[in-house]
Write an enzyme that holds these catalytic residues in place. Structure first.
Site, PDB file in Angstrom:
ATOM      1  N   TYR A  33     -10.087  -9.753   9.808  1.00 43.48           N
ATOM      2  CA  TYR A  33     -10.360 -10.279   8.475  1.00 43.48           C
ATOM      3  C   TYR A  33     -10.611 -11.783   8.492  1.00 43.48           C
ATOM      4  O   TYR A  33     -11.273 -12.321   7.610  1.00 43.48           O
ATOM      5  CB  TYR A  33      -9.203  -9.945   7.529  1.00 43.48           C
ATOM      6  CG  TYR A  33      -9.027  -8.460   7.314  1.00 43.48           C
ATOM      7  CD1 TYR A  33      -9.984  -7.729   6.608  1.00 43.48           C
ATOM      8  CD2 TYR A  33      -7.939  -7.782   7.824  1.00 43.48           C
ATOM      9  CE1 TYR A  33      -9.847  -6.373   6.405  1.00 43.48           C
ATOM     10  CE2 TYR A  33      -7.785  -6.408   7.630  1.00 43.48           C
ATOM     11  CZ  TYR A  33      -8.736  -5.716   6.929  1.00 43.48           C
ATOM     12  OH  TYR A  33      -8.602  -4.364   6.747  1.00 43.48           O
ATOM     13  N   GLN A  35       0.811  -1.213   0.000  1.00 41.63           N
ATOM     14  CA  GLN A  35       0.000   0.000   0.000  1.00 41.63           C
ATOM     15  C   GLN A  35       0.849   1.270   0.000  1.00 41.63           C
ATOM     16  O   GLN A  35       0.306   2.375  -0.009  1.00 41.63           O
ATOM     17  CB  GLN A  35      -0.928  -0.004   1.225  1.00 41.63           C
ATOM     18  CG  GLN A  35      -1.918  -1.147   1.214  1.00 41.63           C
ATOM     19  CD  GLN A  35      -2.677  -1.283   2.524  1.00 41.63           C
ATOM     20  OE1 GLN A  35      -2.395  -0.601   3.512  1.00 41.63           O
ATOM     21  NE2 GLN A  35      -3.638  -2.191   2.550  1.00 41.63           N
ATOM     22  N   GLU A  59     -14.193   4.774  10.593  1.00 43.87           N
ATOM     23  CA  GLU A  59     -14.583   5.837  11.521  1.00 43.87           C
ATOM     24  C   GLU A  59     -14.359   7.221  10.944  1.00 43.87           C
ATOM     25  O   GLU A  59     -13.425   7.436  10.173  1.00 43.87           O
ATOM     26  CB  GLU A  59     -13.765   5.737  12.820  1.00 43.87           C
ATOM     27  CG  GLU A  59     -13.948   4.468  13.603  1.00 43.87           C
ATOM     28  CD  GLU A  59     -13.101   4.439  14.859  1.00 43.87           C
ATOM     29  OE1 GLU A  59     -13.209   3.459  15.611  1.00 43.87           O
ATOM     30  OE2 GLU A  59     -12.322   5.395  15.107  1.00 43.87           O
ATOM     31  N   TYR A  77      -7.875   7.272  20.294  1.00 41.72           N
ATOM     32  CA  TYR A  77      -9.037   6.891  19.496  1.00 41.72           C
ATOM     33  C   TYR A  77      -9.306   5.383  19.525  1.00 41.72           C
ATOM     34  O   TYR A  77     -10.175   4.903  18.812  1.00 41.72           O
ATOM     35  CB  TYR A  77      -8.902   7.452  18.079  1.00 41.72           C
ATOM     36  CG  TYR A  77      -9.047   8.959  18.133  1.00 41.72           C
ATOM     37  CD1 TYR A  77     -10.286   9.563  18.053  1.00 41.72           C
ATOM     38  CD2 TYR A  77      -7.935   9.772  18.378  1.00 41.72           C
ATOM     39  CE1 TYR A  77     -10.432  10.939  18.176  1.00 41.72           C
ATOM     40  CE2 TYR A  77      -8.080  11.145  18.507  1.00 41.72           C
ATOM     41  CZ  TYR A  77      -9.325  11.715  18.405  1.00 41.72           C
ATOM     42  OH  TYR A  77      -9.472  13.080  18.556  1.00 41.72           O
ATOM     43  N   HIS A 128      -0.727  -0.183   5.664  1.00 37.03           N
ATOM     44  CA  HIS A 128      -1.124   0.875   6.599  1.00 37.03           C
ATOM     45  C   HIS A 128      -0.024   1.921   6.824  1.00 37.03           C
ATOM     46  O   HIS A 128       0.390   2.191   7.953  1.00 37.03           O
ATOM     47  CB  HIS A 128      -1.550   0.268   7.945  1.00 37.03           C
ATOM     48  CG  HIS A 128      -2.710  -0.669   7.843  1.00 37.03           C
ATOM     49  ND1 HIS A 128      -3.254  -1.308   8.933  1.00 37.03           N
ATOM     50  CD2 HIS A 128      -3.439  -1.085   6.770  1.00 37.03           C
ATOM     51  CE1 HIS A 128      -4.266  -2.072   8.541  1.00 37.03           C
ATOM     52  NE2 HIS A 128      -4.392  -1.950   7.218  1.00 37.03           N
TER      53      HIS A 128
END
Length: 373
Positions: free
Chosen positions: A265, A89, A244, A254, A151
């Site tokens: 997953y 990613q 979110e 958070y 991520h």
């Protein structure tokens, strides 16, 4: 060049020169609109920024910075990018302009970088010359590194005081988001030279890195400023469910992975808790996941019925979500562009009053949303 001049320059250049391969008309609960294809053929575009001269810059995750001028994609990419890696990613991610860009031509890019210790998220400042980047300087590097390709986060935004907020994902290792001696899994607030802002909430706390502004964030893919309060709003990917929207406030946890509305997953629960003391609850969440990416408040008069609404792109669900928010509560939610069949990677409020979108594919597009009539 003031805001109205920029709007005229961008609007006229696009309207006059856009190839507009496909104009499609859509309806929403409040207004009819059409989308114009301004550019296509981009390889996984990730971020879009508007320049004062009416041109635009677009990042391609594979490691190219592209310029759109007079509605056309300039063939040669911008040269001079720092060494980066396109893996998983990661790649070339966000681009934002210095608050005084018109005077100093300075911009900031976030990207994935690899060395012998693994990969991480970096931020560099650079001088933009029109064809190249010069004076490239790394001002932030998330540590420690790892070999995971997930991520990286990388979304950035400047606040009204000229401080830069940088999101770093948990790098695919959820427990890192609660380790405040580890830069992963949070939002960092830095000055233009990369130093922590002196009044950051954890400065002086030896157990927390000084650049941290918030933590417990899984993978933030959208950040923007609220047009009235000036606060940073963000959204982040949950696992299977639990995406979110949050208002990023100093020192807040958070919750990831102590609390979540999603599951792993594999189908195994991560936790039984969706809230707990000491954790900031999300303003809104999606279950099942939509995979949100890019976000912008609409603040112009081109779409008067959308004034103040928040727009969020969706990768997995291939749509654009419009949210009406009152007193930090979502009072209306509408899915747009569901028939388009495109992964929406970025959403930007343009200086011409239009909404601009990037689509994530090997033939990615730049779309411009305008009223139907």
């Amino acid at each position: 060049m003031n805001r109205s001049t920029i709007a005229i320059a961008v609007g006229l250049s696009v309207l006059a020169a856009s190839p507009a391969w496909s104009d499609q008309t859509f309806s929403s609960d409040k207004t009819d609109f059409r989308i114009e294809t301004v550019v296509q053929g981009l390889q996984h575009p990730w971020s879009l920024v508007f320049l004062p001269d009416g041109a635009m810059l677009v990042t391609e995750r594979e490691g190219r910075l592209r310029r759109i001028k007079n509605g056309n994609l300039v063939r040669e990419p911008i040269t001079g990018l720092p060494e980066l890696v396109a893996s998983g990613q990661g790649g070339l991610l966000d681009v934002v302009l210095h608050p005084e860009f018109a005077n100093n031509q300075t911009l900031f890019i976030s990207y994935a970088h690899r060395d012998g210790d693994g990969m991480t998220t970096r931020v560099a400042s650079a001088t933009y010359t029109g064809k190249s980047l010069e004076n490239v300087e790394v001002i932030f590097e998330a540590l420690p590194r790892s070999n995971n390709g997930r991520h990286f986060a990388g979304r950035m935004v400047f606040d009204g005081s000229g401080h830069l907020y940088v999101s770093v994902g948990d790098r695919g290792d959820m427990e890192r988001a609660q380790d405040t001696a580890d830069d992963a899994g949070g939002v960092h607030r830095i000055m233009l030279d990369g130093q922590p802002v002196p009044d950051n909430p954890f400065v002086g706390n030896p157990s927390v890195n000084d650049t941290f502004y918030s933590y417990g964030n899984r993978n933030i893919q959208g950040m923007t400023l609220h047009p009235d309060t000036g606060e940073v709003w963000s959204h982040e990917h949950g696992p299977r469910g639990g995406d979110e929207i949050n208002i990023i406030r100093a020192g807040h946890d958070y919750g990831w992975p102590k609390v979540t509305y999603g599951i792993d997953y594999s189908g195994i629960p991560i936790t039984s808790k969706t809230t707990m003391d000491g954790v900031t609850d999300p303003l809104h969440y999606w279950d099942p996941s939509i995979a949100p990416s890019g976000m912008a408040f609409y603040t112009d008069n081109l779409f008067p019925d959308w004034q103040g609404d928040l727009f969020v792109g969706a990768l997995r669900s291939q749509k654009l979500v419009r949210l009406t928010i009152r007193d930090e509560k979502v009072v209306e939610e509408e899915d747009l562009l569901t028939s388009l069949g495109e992964r929406i990677r970025d959403v930007r409020m343009g200086p011409d009053g239009a909404l601009w979108l990037l689509t994530d594919s090997r033939q990615g597009k730049v779309y411009r949303m305008v009223p139907a009539d």
